[in-house]
Design a protein around this motif. Structure first.
Motif, PDB file in Angstrom:
ATOM      1  N   GLU A 286       0.852  -1.177   0.000  1.00 28.17           N
ATOM      2  CA  GLU A 286       0.000   0.000   0.000  1.00 28.17           C
ATOM      3  C   GLU A 286       0.889   1.230   0.000  1.00 28.17           C
ATOM      4  N   GLY A 287       0.371   2.390  -0.335  1.00 26.09           N
ATOM      5  CA  GLY A 287       1.115   3.632  -0.216  1.00 26.09           C
ATOM      6  C   GLY A 287       2.269   3.765  -1.186  1.00 26.09           C
ATOM      7  N   PRO A 288       2.034   4.246  -2.413  1.00 26.38           N
ATOM      8  CA  PRO A 288       3.111   4.366  -3.403  1.00 26.38           C
ATOM      9  C   PRO A 288       4.067   5.506  -3.064  1.00 26.38           C
ATOM     10  N   ALA A 289       5.387   5.248  -3.247  1.00 26.63           N
ATOM     11  CA  ALA A 289       6.397   6.283  -2.963  1.00 26.63           C
ATOM     12  C   ALA A 289       6.941   6.924  -4.241  1.00 26.63           C
ATOM     13  N   ASN A 290       7.000   6.137  -5.318  1.00 29.08           N
ATOM     14  CA  ASN A 290       7.551   6.648  -6.573  1.00 29.08           C
ATOM     15  C   ASN A 290       6.633   6.314  -7.748  1.00 29.08           C
ATOM     16  N   PRO A 291       6.093   7.312  -8.405  1.00 27.30           N
ATOM     17  CA  PRO A 291       6.234   8.720  -8.055  1.00 27.30           C
ATOM     18  C   PRO A 291       5.369   9.055  -6.833  1.00 27.30           C
ATOM     19  N   PRO A 292       5.758  10.079  -6.052  1.00 28.12           N
ATOM     20  CA  PRO A 292       4.920  10.475  -4.910  1.00 28.12           C
ATOM     21  C   PRO A 292       3.523  10.854  -5.392  1.00 28.12           C
ATOM     22  N   SER A 293       2.521  10.376  -4.678  1.00 28.17           N
ATOM     23  CA  SER A 293       1.146  10.575  -5.147  1.00 28.17           C
ATOM     24  C   SER A 293       0.628  11.983  -4.869  1.00 28.17           C
ATOM     25  N   GLU A 296       1.459  16.445  -0.162  1.00 35.43           N
ATOM     26  CA  GLU A 296       1.298  16.232   1.283  1.00 35.43           C
ATOM     27  C   GLU A 296       2.091  15.010   1.735  1.00 35.43           C
ATOM     28  N   TYR A 297       2.015  13.924   0.939  1.00 31.35           N
ATOM     29  CA  TYR A 297       2.796  12.741   1.290  1.00 31.35           C
ATOM     30  C   TYR A 297       4.294  13.018   1.144  1.00 31.35           C
ATOM     31  N   ALA A 298       4.681  13.698   0.076  1.00 30.53           N
ATOM     32  CA  ALA A 298       6.104  13.987  -0.152  1.00 30.53           C
ATOM     33  C   ALA A 298       6.688  14.777   1.020  1.00 30.53           C
ATOM     34  N   ALA A 299       5.939  15.739   1.531  1.00 27.69           N
ATOM     35  CA  ALA A 299       6.416  16.535   2.668  1.00 27.69           C
ATOM     36  C   ALA A 299       6.556  15.667   3.914  1.00 27.69           C
ATOM     37  N   PHE A 304      10.250  12.846   7.671  1.00 31.67           N
ATOM     38  CA  PHE A 304      10.725  11.644   8.362  1.00 31.67           C
ATOM     39  C   PHE A 304      12.211  11.430   8.111  1.00 31.67           C
ATOM     40  N   LYS A 305      12.631  11.573   6.854  1.00 30.65           N
ATOM     41  CA  LYS A 305      14.047  11.354   6.527  1.00 30.65           C
ATOM     42  C   LYS A 305      14.939  12.406   7.191  1.00 30.65           C
ATOM     43  N   ALA A 306      14.407  13.609   7.364  1.00 32.37           N
ATOM     44  CA  ALA A 306      15.200  14.638   8.041  1.00 32.37           C
ATOM     45  C   ALA A 306      15.423  14.276   9.508  1.00 32.37           C
ATOM     46  N   PHE A 349     -11.913   6.997   5.223  1.00 33.72           N
ATOM     47  CA  PHE A 349     -10.842   7.941   5.509  1.00 33.72           C
ATOM     48  C   PHE A 349     -10.023   8.163   4.238  1.00 33.72           C
ATOM     49  N   THR A 350      -9.520   9.381   4.057  1.00 34.88           N
ATOM     50  CA  THR A 350      -8.635   9.678   2.926  1.00 34.88           C
ATOM     51  C   THR A 350      -7.215   9.827   3.442  1.00 34.88           C
ATOM     52  N   SER A 351      -6.295   9.013   2.902  1.00 35.74           N
ATOM     53  CA  SER A 351      -4.917   8.971   3.390  1.00 35.74           C
ATOM     54  C   SER A 351      -4.109  10.153   2.859  1.00 35.74           C
ATOM     55  N   LEU A 352      -2.869  10.277   3.344  1.00 36.33           N
ATOM     56  CA  LEU A 352      -1.966  11.309   2.834  1.00 36.33           C
ATOM     57  C   LEU A 352      -1.700  11.127   1.350  1.00 36.33           C
ATOM     58  N   HIS A 353      -1.893   9.927   0.853  1.00 37.25           N
ATOM     59  CA  HIS A 353      -1.735   9.651  -0.577  1.00 37.25           C
ATOM     60  C   HIS A 353      -2.957  10.070  -1.388  1.00 37.25           C
ATOM     61  N   GLY A 354      -3.984  10.537  -0.707  1.00 38.25           N
ATOM     62  CA  GLY A 354      -5.211  10.900  -1.400  1.00 38.25           C
ATOM     63  C   GLY A 354      -6.060   9.700  -1.749  1.00 38.25           C
TER      64      GLY A 354
END
Length: 414
Positions: A286-293, A296-299, A304-306, A349-354
């Motif tokens: 679940e939750g695609p990272a590439n490309p960011p959807s 909001e998810y990219a931020a 998190f990485k920071a 519910f609508t996730s950060l991925h929309g």
């Protein structure tokens, strides 16, 4: 002297009282997963993701129920069902009413039984089990209960999507299935046999074996058998250290076939696979990272990485758990598990991925889009293990299309 002692004692009591008040205000969430041993990398990464999700998505936005914060408390179960029950008892004794766990369906099966019994015997001290990653289908079928909610797609849902991808590859004629010897590994193998038989009866299963979980130091003998079988593809549900070991052995053996997986990314796995697995390893998630959807998810991902530069968002569903729990508490106007559970049932519910998520009321299985992604170093925005390699989404199955029937006969409390 007596006056001074009284003042010191009074001050100490005030500190204790203040601490107690703050602790009472926080809503404790017990994280029962491996924080030591062979699967510690997976567990500690998940713990960091829970802390980040709670802080970023709830606490820094003012908390819930008038300002109460989420507090994530780690309990090391050493991936043992027996130790998990010890930690569950400890957590309940420390005032925890929300348990999150995901690594090992064997652990999840032990916890869901124990929590169900505890809640029947202790109606004034109930506990809710939020399962974020244990995907044995039985947990939302014959073993379902009112106090368990699953936020990951179960093993059958994932295999249904993976075998759709395999079905489209006409060159695949022989498949080797390998997995960990416990309830999840057996569920993956059974689902693979079932769905391949239905969708591609021409495919021959040339190997179907289970190995001890967390105990194999060298997977070379297993890779040798896969190579000797003449398999055109491999299916595995391995995760954690067992996925690292299997991936290394397959690479070292020069096995040049597609490998269809559930968890072949992050926690050292992506780095181990590296260039040897480019365009060969596929993963359902679940939750695609590439490309960011969404931005909001990219931020969220960049934040998190920071904060945790050596770790990854390996299980995006953790954000869904925290957000849906907070939303359910606000709607219920309560932090009582029974009130929150009643709101979670059927919650949309609508996730950060929309993406639209639905917690199916009949069995407490989250229905959500699932994606098939490929391991590559091309078109990567967010890599894994700081390796330059990551997962690029190739196909998506919509939430409603992932839904499989359930045999759950839910019994609800009065």
């Amino acid at each position: 002297m007596k006056i001074k002692s009284a003042i010191i004692a009074g001050a100490a009591l005030a500190v204790v009282s203040a601490f107690s008040a703050n602790a009472a205000d926080a809503i404790k969430i017990g994280f029962i997963d491996p924080l030591s041993g062979p699967f510690a990398a997976t567990g500690t990464n998940g713990f960091s993701q829970y802390q980040y999700a709670a802080d970023t998505l709830v606490n820094e936005k003012g908390g819930v129920l008038g300002g109460r914060k989420f507090e994530i408390i780690g309990y090391d179960n050493k991936i043992s069902p027996k130790e998990s029950l010890v930690q569950l008892k400890r957590a309940i004794g420390e005032g925890v009413h929300y348990i999150v766990q995901g690594n090992s369906s064997g652990v999840a099966n032990a916890l869901t039984d124990a929590i169900n019994k505890h809640n029947r015997r202790n109606p004034d001290n109930r506990v809710l089990f939020l399962n974020y990653s244990a995907v044995d289908p039985a947990l939302t079928n014959e073993k379902c209960n009112f106090w368990h909610f699953r936020f990951d797609a179960n093993a059958d849902i994932k295999m249904n999507a993976l075998t759709d991808a395999i079905k489209a590859e006409s060159g695949i004629k022989k498949v080797y299935i390998i997995g960990q010897d416990y309830s999840f590994g057996k569920a993956v193998a059974a689902a693979a046999v079932k769905f391949l038989g239905e969708k591609r009866p021409d495919i021959e299963i040339v190997g179907n074996e289970l190995h001890p979980i967390g105990k194999v130091k060298d997977f070379t003998p297993y890779a040798t058998k896969i190579r000797a079988s003449g398999a055109d593809a491999v299916i595995t549900g391995n995760w954690g250290a067992d996925m690292v070991g299997l991936a290394k052995a397959i690479g070292d053996a020069g096995i040049d076939v597609p490998v269809y997986t559930y968890y072949a990314a992050n926690d050292g796995i992506t780095k181990t696979i590296g260039a040897a697995g480019k365009n060969k390893i596929r993963l359902v998630h679940e939750g695609p990272a590439n490309p960011p959807s969404t931005e909001e998810y990219a931020a969220y991902h960049r934040g998190f990485k920071a904060k945790f530069p050596e770790k990854d968002i390996s299980q995006f569903r953790i954000a869904n758990v925290i957000q849906m729990l907070a939303a359910a508490m606000e709607k219920a106007g309560s932090d009582k598990p029974i009130d929150v559970a009643r709101v979670l049932e059927g919650m949309e519910f609508t996730s950060l991925h929309g993406e639209k998520l639905v917690m199916r009321a009949e069995d407490h299985q989250l229905i959500q889009p699932v994606h098939i992604s490929v391991h590559t170093d091309e078109n990567i925005t967010f890599d894994n293990d700081n390796s330059g390699f990551g997962l690029v989404t190739e196909s998506t199955v919509s939430g409603p299309d992932t839904a499989l029937p359930s045999t759950c006969k839910m019994k609800r409390p009065e």
